[in-house]
Design an enzyme around this catalytic site. Sequence first.
Site, PDB file in Angstrom:
ATOM      1  N   SER A 138     -19.080 -15.071  29.277  1.00 20.87           N
ATOM      2  CA  SER A 138     -18.328 -14.184  28.452  1.00 20.87           C
ATOM      3  C   SER A 138     -16.922 -15.324  28.361  1.00 20.87           C
ATOM      4  O   SER A 138     -16.762 -15.980  29.165  1.00 20.87           O
ATOM      5  CB  SER A 138     -17.872 -12.953  28.997  1.00 20.87           C
ATOM      6  OG  SER A 138     -16.455 -12.576  28.472  1.00 20.87           O
ATOM      7  N   TYR A 151     -15.318  -7.711  36.098  1.00 19.38           N
ATOM      8  CA  TYR A 151     -16.042  -8.118  35.234  1.00 19.38           C
ATOM      9  C   TYR A 151     -15.573  -9.794  34.878  1.00 19.38           C
ATOM     10  O   TYR A 151     -16.269 -10.685  34.870  1.00 19.38           O
ATOM     11  CB  TYR A 151     -15.714  -7.501  33.730  1.00 19.38           C
ATOM     12  CG  TYR A 151     -16.454  -8.021  32.757  1.00 19.38           C
ATOM     13  CD1 TYR A 151     -17.933  -7.584  32.362  1.00 19.38           C
ATOM     14  CD2 TYR A 151     -16.065  -8.949  31.641  1.00 19.38           C
ATOM     15  CE1 TYR A 151     -18.559  -7.937  31.384  1.00 19.38           C
ATOM     16  CE2 TYR A 151     -16.815  -9.312  30.555  1.00 19.38           C
ATOM     17  CZ  TYR A 151     -18.144  -8.865  30.390  1.00 19.38           C
ATOM     18  OH  TYR A 151     -18.560  -9.238  29.316  1.00 19.38           O
TER      19      TYR A 151
HETATM   20  P1  NAD Z   1     -25.303  -3.760  25.891  1.00 16.65           P
HETATM   21  O1  NAD Z   1     -24.996  -2.713  26.910  1.00 16.65           O
HETATM   22  O2  NAD Z   1     -25.873  -3.746  24.611  1.00 16.65           O
HETATM   23  O3  NAD Z   1     -26.865  -4.349  26.617  1.00 16.65           O
HETATM   24  C1  NAD Z   1     -26.911  -4.649  27.913  1.00 16.65           C
HETATM   25  C2  NAD Z   1     -28.426  -4.710  28.437  1.00 16.65           C
HETATM   26  O4  NAD Z   1     -28.375  -5.075  29.966  1.00 16.65           O
HETATM   27  C3  NAD Z   1     -29.054  -3.543  28.086  1.00 16.65           C
HETATM   28  O5  NAD Z   1     -30.308  -3.690  27.844  1.00 16.65           O
HETATM   29  C4  NAD Z   1     -29.257  -2.843  29.313  1.00 16.65           C
HETATM   30  O6  NAD Z   1     -30.260  -1.956  29.640  1.00 16.65           O
HETATM   31  C5  NAD Z   1     -29.188  -3.853  30.413  1.00 16.65           C
HETATM   32  N1  NAD Z   1     -28.842  -3.424  31.763  1.00 16.65           N
HETATM   33  C6  NAD Z   1     -27.609  -3.020  32.195  1.00 16.65           C
HETATM   34  N2  NAD Z   1     -27.656  -2.704  33.410  1.00 16.65           N
HETATM   35  C7  NAD Z   1     -28.951  -3.091  33.852  1.00 16.65           C
HETATM   36  C8  NAD Z   1     -29.622  -3.337  35.162  1.00 16.65           C
HETATM   37  N3  NAD Z   1     -29.070  -2.808  36.370  1.00 16.65           N
HETATM   38  N4  NAD Z   1     -30.772  -3.704  35.168  1.00 16.65           N
HETATM   39  C9  NAD Z   1     -31.406  -4.302  34.103  1.00 16.65           C
HETATM   40  N5  NAD Z   1     -30.893  -3.878  32.848  1.00 16.65           N
HETATM   41  C10 NAD Z   1     -29.639  -3.763  32.878  1.00 16.65           C
HETATM   42  O7  NAD Z   1     -24.414  -4.955  26.188  1.00 16.65           O
HETATM   43  P2  NAD Z   1     -24.275  -6.247  25.588  1.00 16.65           P
HETATM   44  O8  NAD Z   1     -22.861  -6.124  24.830  1.00 16.65           O
HETATM   45  O9  NAD Z   1     -25.299  -6.775  24.743  1.00 16.65           O
HETATM   46  O10 NAD Z   1     -24.171  -7.496  26.866  1.00 16.65           O
HETATM   47  C11 NAD Z   1     -24.988  -8.168  27.364  1.00 16.65           C
HETATM   48  C12 NAD Z   1     -24.411  -9.430  27.951  1.00 16.65           C
HETATM   49  O11 NAD Z   1     -23.158  -9.996  27.179  1.00 16.65           O
HETATM   50  C13 NAD Z   1     -23.525  -8.937  29.225  1.00 16.65           C
HETATM   51  O12 NAD Z   1     -23.858 -10.096  30.301  1.00 16.65           O
HETATM   52  C14 NAD Z   1     -21.978  -8.860  28.712  1.00 16.65           C
HETATM   53  O13 NAD Z   1     -21.361  -9.119  29.629  1.00 16.65           O
HETATM   54  C15 NAD Z   1     -22.135 -10.420  27.873  1.00 16.65           C
HETATM   55  N6  NAD Z   1     -21.187 -10.284  26.643  1.00 16.65           N
HETATM   56  C16 NAD Z   1     -20.791  -9.310  25.891  1.00 16.65           C
HETATM   57  C17 NAD Z   1     -19.930  -9.234  25.184  1.00 16.65           C
HETATM   58  C18 NAD Z   1     -19.384  -8.292  24.046  1.00 16.65           C
HETATM   59  O14 NAD Z   1     -18.388  -8.205  23.325  1.00 16.65           O
HETATM   60  N7  NAD Z   1     -20.602  -7.345  23.683  1.00 16.65           N
HETATM   61  C19 NAD Z   1     -18.981 -10.473  25.032  1.00 16.65           C
HETATM   62  C20 NAD Z   1     -19.223 -11.186  26.081  1.00 16.65           C
HETATM   63  C21 NAD Z   1     -20.191 -11.161  27.076  1.00 16.65           C
END
Ligand code: NAD
Length: 256
Positions: A138, A151
Site C-alpha cells: 500500500s 496497518y
Molecule cells: P477487500 O475487503 O475488498 O478484500 C479483501 C479480501 O481479503 C477479501 O477477499 C477477504 O475475504 C479476504 N480476507 C480478509 N481476511 C482474510 C483472512 N483472514 N483469510 C483469508 N482471506 C481474508 O479489500 P481490498 O481493498 O481489495 O484489499 C486487498 C489488499 O489491498 C489488502 O492487502 C489491502 O490492504 C490492500 N490495499 C487496498 C487499498 C484500497 O484502497 N482498497 C489500498 C492499498 C492497499
Amino acid sequence: MLKGKTALVTGSTSGIGLGIAKSLAAQGANIVLNGFGDAEGPKAEIAALGVQVAYHGADMSKPDEIEDMIAFATKTFGGVDILVNNAGIQHVARIENFPVERWDAVIAVNLSSAFHATRVALPSMLAKNWGRIINVASVHGLVGSAEKSAYVAAKHGIVGLTKVTALENATSGVTCNAICPGWVLTPLVQKQVDAKAAALGISNDDAKKQLLGEKEPSMQFTSPEELGALAVFFSSEAGNNIRGVAWNMDGGWTAQ
Ligand code: NAD
C-alpha cells in the site's frame, strides 16, 4: 502469455485480489482463489476467461491453513508459479484506543500471512527456477497516516519482506516485488467512506471527494484492473530483472 502457469491470489473473493486474479487469468494462468464470503461468483467469472479455477478457503491468519492451501494448489495444478499475497484487513483507531486483538489480527493477515505463504511456496518455485511473488502492500508501506498504526506497521513490514525475499533469490528465476496502491474503491475503502459520511453528515459522493482530496492529487481511485495490469507486467518475461521494488500506483499520493 501465462498459459501453463498457476497463480494463487490470497483474498481474491473481492476487490483488488479478484481484479488481479482476473487479469492473470486473461493471460492464460490457472487460478487458485482464496478468501471469505461467496466463492461461486468469483469462480464463475474466472472460468468464463477459459482457464481452470479452484478455491481454497484458508483463513490467512492461520499458518497451518496456509500450508494446507499451498499443498492443495500443488495437488490440483502441480505447484504455484505466481503467488500474490493480497489478503488484508483494516482497523482505524488512535493507538491508545486500538484494541489489542485488532492489532494482532491486522499483523497476522496483512504481514505474517505473506511470510507463511512465501516460505511454503518458494521451494517448488526454486526447483523450477521460475516464480513470481507479488505482495500487495500500500502507499501505507511507504508513508504513514494517523489512526492506522497496525496497518501502516504491517505494510511497511511487507515492503521489507519483499526486499529480503528478492535478495535471497536474486540469482534465481524467482522475483519478488510489491505493489503500493493509493485509494481503490473496494469494500475495504467503502467502509471508510461510509464512516466519513456518517461522522460529517455528508453524502457518499462528498465523502469520496474528501477522502481523495486529503491524499490523492489525481482525485481518482486506482482500479483493480490497473493493479492487475501491473501484476501481469511483473509476471511477464520483461519483469525478469525487477527485484525488490515497491511500486506505487497512487495518483501522486507519495510524490508530495
Ligand atoms: P477487500 O475487503 O475488498 O478484500 C479483501 C479480501 O481479503 C477479501 O477477499 C477477504 O475475504 C479476504 N480476507 C480478509 N481476511 C482474510 C483472512 N483472514 N483469510 C483469508 N482471506 C481474508 O479489500 P481490498 O481493498 O481489495 O484489499 C486487498 C489488499 O489491498 C489488502 O492487502 C489491502 O490492504 C490492500 N490495499 C487496498 C487499498 C484500497 O484502497 N482498497 C489500498 C492499498 C492497499
